[in-house]
Design a protein around this motif. Structure first.
Motif, PDB file in Angstrom:
ATOM      1  N   HIS A 192       0.805  -1.215   0.000  1.00 53.44           N
ATOM      2  CA  HIS A 192       0.000   0.000   0.000  1.00 53.44           C
ATOM      3  C   HIS A 192       0.845   1.274   0.000  1.00 53.44           C
ATOM      4  N   TYR A 213      -1.879   3.940  -0.983  1.00 50.93           N
ATOM      5  CA  TYR A 213      -3.117   3.567  -1.652  1.00 50.93           C
ATOM      6  C   TYR A 213      -4.177   3.229  -0.602  1.00 50.93           C
ATOM      7  N   GLY A 214      -5.380   3.754  -0.802  1.00 53.49           N
ATOM      8  CA  GLY A 214      -6.502   3.409   0.047  1.00 53.49           C
ATOM      9  C   GLY A 214      -7.145   2.120  -0.402  1.00 53.49           C
ATOM     10  N   PRO A 215      -8.132   1.607   0.381  1.00 49.89           N
ATOM     11  CA  PRO A 215      -8.815   0.362   0.024  1.00 49.89           C
ATOM     12  C   PRO A 215      -9.482   0.412  -1.343  1.00 49.89           C
ATOM     13  N   ASP A 216      -9.879   1.631  -1.782  1.00 50.17           N
ATOM     14  CA  ASP A 216     -10.543   1.760  -3.084  1.00 50.17           C
ATOM     15  C   ASP A 216      -9.555   2.003  -4.225  1.00 50.17           C
ATOM     16  N   GLY A 217      -8.271   1.951  -3.908  1.00 49.47           N
ATOM     17  CA  GLY A 217      -7.248   2.154  -4.932  1.00 49.47           C
ATOM     18  C   GLY A 217      -6.806   3.590  -5.109  1.00 49.47           C
ATOM     19  N   SER A 218      -7.491   4.533  -4.459  1.00 52.05           N
ATOM     20  CA  SER A 218      -7.100   5.936  -4.573  1.00 52.05           C
ATOM     21  C   SER A 218      -5.797   6.180  -3.808  1.00 52.05           C
ATOM     22  N   MET A 298     -15.258   4.716   8.106  1.00 48.05           N
ATOM     23  CA  MET A 298     -14.438   4.658   6.906  1.00 48.05           C
ATOM     24  C   MET A 298     -12.971   4.902   7.227  1.00 48.05           C
ATOM     25  N   ARG A 301     -11.533   1.884   9.083  1.00 48.09           N
ATOM     26  CA  ARG A 301     -11.301   0.762   8.162  1.00 48.09           C
ATOM     27  C   ARG A 301     -10.021   0.969   7.358  1.00 48.09           C
ATOM     28  N   SER A 302      -9.845   2.178   6.839  1.00 47.09           N
ATOM     29  CA  SER A 302      -8.694   2.459   5.995  1.00 47.09           C
ATOM     30  C   SER A 302      -7.393   2.357   6.780  1.00 47.09           C
TER      31      SER A 302
END
Length: 323
Positions: A192, A213-218, A298, A301-302
């Motif tokens: 990540h 990188y975040g969980p959503d790929g950003s 959120m 989680r991240s």
């Protein structure tokens, strides 16, 4: 600012009016361990000993762009709402420094006055200038932050939360600590972490700029300062540029030397996070209808995902000897 003409002791006075109850403001000043979440210049503060009235602190804070640390004693008077402090071990060019926080009730809230007195080593003019600049910049920043936090005290209290993630690693705790301390190797070790620039201005004081990188790929960029204490198995950090949904993020890695049920040596590693959510940033990034609880979940989680990934890679590294 008011400054005396007497040498070699210099005296400064800074003040601000705050539209908040004096009791709330005093509580923020008295809670030294919580200063990194309130005051921008403060990186880390430990209450090493003391009572509710007298304390000994170790403080790490920015001064003229560098992280300095010193030991300080302070006396708290909740009835008078004053906190007096005196450095017992100063960092050059400071020869001595002390002062007082004074919080006085007013019709619209309270008035906060921050007093300093200081001397420079050998009364060196350049030392005096550096100290004066640091006191001016930090006092102004601290009073502004104190006003901002106190005037939304209830929102601040609700926006700040702490959580942790833990991993037991069978192996030498020193190896686990080294994996965490050698952050310059993270781009090749952690999936990540896309990029990491690390500068160590002195042993144990690390400045980091990192793309993750975040969980959503950003991807997003953060800047942090870390303090490494290998003899204590401790790394503490403060993000100086947190993600836009946070107004503050501090944390620590704790490596403990323990034994499991079978008696085998275990490095118990815990990642702690303390986050202050930025409601305006949440609305801007996640949308105006985002509920506070949703934003907190959120963020947790991240950060938990990143910490867990780091801990699992540390486990693989220590237990399996991977790079």
């Amino acid at each position: 600012m008011v400054r005396s003409s007497a040498e070699p002791t210099h005296v400064t006075e800074h003040g601000v009016a705050i539209a908040a109850p004096a009791a709330d403001v005093y509580r923020l000043v008295a809670d030294a361990a919580g200063w990194p979440d309130v005051f921008g210049p403060t990186v880390h503060c430990e209450v090493e000993s003391g009572t509710e009235r007298r304390q000994e602190l170790r403080i790490w804070a920015f001064a003229n762009g560098r992280v300095r640390n010193w030991a300080s004693r302070r006396v708290l008077d909740p009835e008078a709402r004053t906190v007096t402090f005196r450095q017992v071990v100063s960092a050059p060019p400071v020869a001595s420094m002390g002062g007082t926080w004074r919080i006085e009730e007013t019709a619209g809230g309270c008035r906060v006055t921050l007093l300093h007195d200081y001397r420079a080593v050998d009364d060196d003019p350049e030392g005096v200038r550096l100290i004066e600049n640091a006191v001016e910049a930090n006092s102004t920043a601290e009073l502004h932050a104190l006003r901002t936090t106190a005037e939304r005290f209830a929102e601040f209290a609700q926006s700040r939360f702490t959580f942790s993630t833990r991993q037991d690693i069978h192996g030498d705790p020193r190896a686990a600590f080294d994996f965490l301390a050698r952050a310059e190797l993270w781009p090749s070790r952690l999936p990540h972490v896309a990029r990491l620039d690390l500068r160590e201005e002195e042993p144990g004081v690390q400045h980091m700029t990192m793309d993750t990188y975040g969980p959503d790929g950003s991807a997003h960029t953060t800047s942090s300062v870390r303090l490494c204490f290998p003899e204590r198995g401790l790394i503490v950090y403060k993000q100086t540029t947190p993600p836009p949904v946070m107004s503050g993020h501090t944390g620590r890695w704790v490596v403990e030397d323990v034994k499991d049920a079978s008696g085998a040596r275990v490095a118990r590693v815990t990642s702690w996070h303390t986050v202050v959510v930025d409601p305006q940033g949440v609305r801007r990034v996640l949308g105006p209808g985002t509920e506070p609880a949703e934003a907190r979940a959120m963020i947790e989680r991240s950060l938990t995902a990143n910490s867990s990934a780091t801990l699992l890679r540390a486990k693989r590294h220590v237990e399996g000897g991977t790079p």
